[in-house]
Design a protein around this motif. Sequence first.
Motif, PDB file in Angstrom:
ATOM      1  N   VAL A   1      72.863 -59.469 -26.782  1.00 44.01           N
ATOM      2  CA  VAL A   1      73.291 -58.607 -25.679  1.00 44.01           C
ATOM      3  C   VAL A   1      72.183 -58.365 -24.649  1.00 44.01           C
ATOM      4  O   VAL A   1      72.476 -57.912 -23.538  1.00 44.01           O
ATOM      5  N   PHE A   2      70.934 -58.628 -25.024  1.00 44.91           N
ATOM      6  CA  PHE A   2      69.828 -58.237 -24.137  1.00 44.91           C
ATOM      7  C   PHE A   2      69.490 -59.301 -23.089  1.00 44.91           C
ATOM      8  O   PHE A   2      69.563 -60.497 -23.366  1.00 44.91           O
ATOM      9  N   MET A   3      69.092 -58.843 -21.924  1.00 45.62           N
ATOM     10  CA  MET A   3      68.564 -59.712 -20.864  1.00 45.62           C
ATOM     11  C   MET A   3      67.690 -58.875 -19.928  1.00 45.62           C
ATOM     12  O   MET A   3      67.670 -57.635 -20.048  1.00 45.62           O
ATOM     13  N   ASN A   4      66.974 -59.515 -19.031  1.00 47.17           N
ATOM     14  CA  ASN A   4      66.145 -58.783 -18.066  1.00 47.17           C
ATOM     15  C   ASN A   4      67.012 -58.187 -16.978  1.00 47.17           C
ATOM     16  O   ASN A   4      68.119 -58.642 -16.719  1.00 47.17           O
ATOM     17  N   ALA A   5      66.485 -57.155 -16.321  1.00 42.86           N
ATOM     18  CA  ALA A   5      67.092 -56.658 -15.083  1.00 42.86           C
ATOM     19  C   ALA A   5      66.497 -57.479 -13.950  1.00 42.86           C
ATOM     20  O   ALA A   5      65.306 -57.818 -13.979  1.00 42.86           O
ATOM     21  N   SER A   6      67.308 -57.809 -12.946  1.00 39.55           N
ATOM     22  CA  SER A   6      66.787 -58.591 -11.830  1.00 39.55           C
ATOM     23  C   SER A   6      65.589 -57.866 -11.211  1.00 39.55           C
ATOM     24  O   SER A   6      65.585 -56.639 -11.092  1.00 39.55           O
ATOM     25  N   GLY A   7      64.574 -58.637 -10.855  1.00 40.31           N
ATOM     26  CA  GLY A   7      63.397 -58.056 -10.214  1.00 40.31           C
ATOM     27  C   GLY A   7      62.253 -57.861 -11.182  1.00 40.31           C
ATOM     28  O   GLY A   7      61.121 -57.627 -10.755  1.00 40.31           O
ATOM     29  N   VAL A   8      62.531 -57.965 -12.484  1.00 41.19           N
ATOM     30  CA  VAL A   8      61.474 -57.739 -13.472  1.00 41.19           C
ATOM     31  C   VAL A   8      61.119 -59.048 -14.170  1.00 41.19           C
ATOM     32  O   VAL A   8      61.964 -59.659 -14.836  1.00 41.19           O
ATOM     33  N   ARG A   9      59.860 -59.487 -13.960  1.00 37.53           N
ATOM     34  CA  ARG A   9      59.351 -60.706 -14.585  1.00 37.53           C
ATOM     35  C   ARG A   9      60.280 -61.907 -14.397  1.00 37.53           C
ATOM     36  O   ARG A   9      60.507 -62.672 -15.325  1.00 37.53           O
ATOM     37  N   CYS A  10      60.781 -62.054 -13.166  1.00 30.21           N
ATOM     38  CA  CYS A  10      61.738 -63.150 -12.899  1.00 30.21           C
ATOM     39  C   CYS A  10      61.588 -63.710 -11.499  1.00 30.21           C
ATOM     40  O   CYS A  10      62.540 -64.219 -10.906  1.00 30.21           O
ATOM     41  N   TYR A  11      60.330 -63.634 -10.972  1.00 29.03           N
ATOM     42  CA  TYR A  11      60.101 -64.109  -9.593  1.00 29.03           C
ATOM     43  C   TYR A  11      59.797 -65.598  -9.541  1.00 29.03           C
ATOM     44  O   TYR A  11      60.132 -66.267  -8.583  1.00 29.03           O
TER      45      TYR A  11
END
Length: 312
Positions: A15-25
Motif C-alpha cells: 500500500v505504501f508509496m512516496n508523496a509527489s515532490g519527496v525524493r522523486c526529482y
Amino acid sequence: TDLHTSIDKFQFDNVFMNASGVRCYTKGELDELAQSDAGTLVTKSATQAKRLGNPSPRYARLELGSINSMGLPNEGLEYYLDYALNFQKANPDKPIFLSVAGLSMEENLAMAHAIEDSDFNGLVEFNLSCPNVPGKPQTGYDFDRTQEVLTNLFSFFTKPAGVKLPPYFDLAQFDQMAAILNQFPLKFVNSINSLGNGLMIDPETDTALIKPKGGFGGIGGAYAKPIALANVRAFSQRLDPKIQLIGTGGVTNGRDAYDLILAGASLVQVGTLLQEEGPAAFTRLTRELRAVMQTKGYSAISDFKGQLKVLS
Ligand SMILES: O=C(O)c1[nH]c(=O)[nH]c(=O)c1Cl
C-alpha cells in the motif's frame, strides 16, 4: 498478512508509496524508490519546461513535521515521461504514477495531450494543489476552475487519471468538491497535499525559517494527520465508489497508515517521513502496519479498508 491493494485494474503488492515532490526529482532518486519496499512511486509534479523553483532555504524540518515552499522545481514533463516509459518496459508488473502540475489551463491540457499521445500505461495524477508558486492560487480551492479544467481534460483524455487535492476544512466544501469530482471518470482522488501557507520561526533569530513568500509554505508531517484523516473519510463517504482514495498526510508509523486505510484509503503516500528517514522508511512502515493488522486479526487490506466506526 498481505499488503496487496489495487486501484481500478492496477495491482500493487504494497500500500505504501512516496508523496509527489519527496525524493522523486531525479532518475537516481526515482530508482531508489523503485528499489525500496514501496509498492510503487510517483514522479515530482511536472511542468512543461524545467523549473528551478523558489530560492533556498525553501524546506525546513519542524518538531512535528515540515514546511516547504519549493516552488515546483522539476526537470520538465519530457524527463519524467521518458523515465516512466523506460520504467514500464523494465517493470511491467509495477504501475507507476506520473504527476503533472501545469501553471495554466493551456499548460495542463498541453501536457495531458503529450501523455495521451504517448505509450505511458500507468496512472496520471493531476496536481490541483501546489500552494507555493507565487501569484498562482491553488486550483483545488477554486471550484469553478476545477470544474473547467476537468471538463476540458476529460473531453479528450482517456488514460487512467486522478487528482491531488488540497485539504478542505468545511463540510460544504466536501459536498461541493465531491459533486464536481463525481462528474468525471476519475480512477482516484489523492487527499491531502500539504497544509498551504503555514509559517514557522527560528527562535534564535526571530526570522521565518524559509525564504520564499516571506516564510509562507506548505505544512506536512504529524501536524497534517487529523486533517488528512478527515479529508480521506469525507471524500470516501461522498465519492462514487468507482473513485478510490489515496491517503496522504501525517504518516509516521504503521498505525498512521492503518488509520488512513480505515478512513477509506486504497494506497498510502508518505512525504515528510520519507524526506527525513529515506526509502528505508518503507521497510519500517510495512513491518509496523503488518503488526497492527496482526493484532486486529486482519490478513488483508480489504478486511479493514473504510471500516472506521463512529459512536452511535
Ligand atoms: O512547492 C512545491 O513544489 C510543492 N510543495 C507542496 O507541498 N505541494 C505541491 O504540490 C508542490 Cl508542487
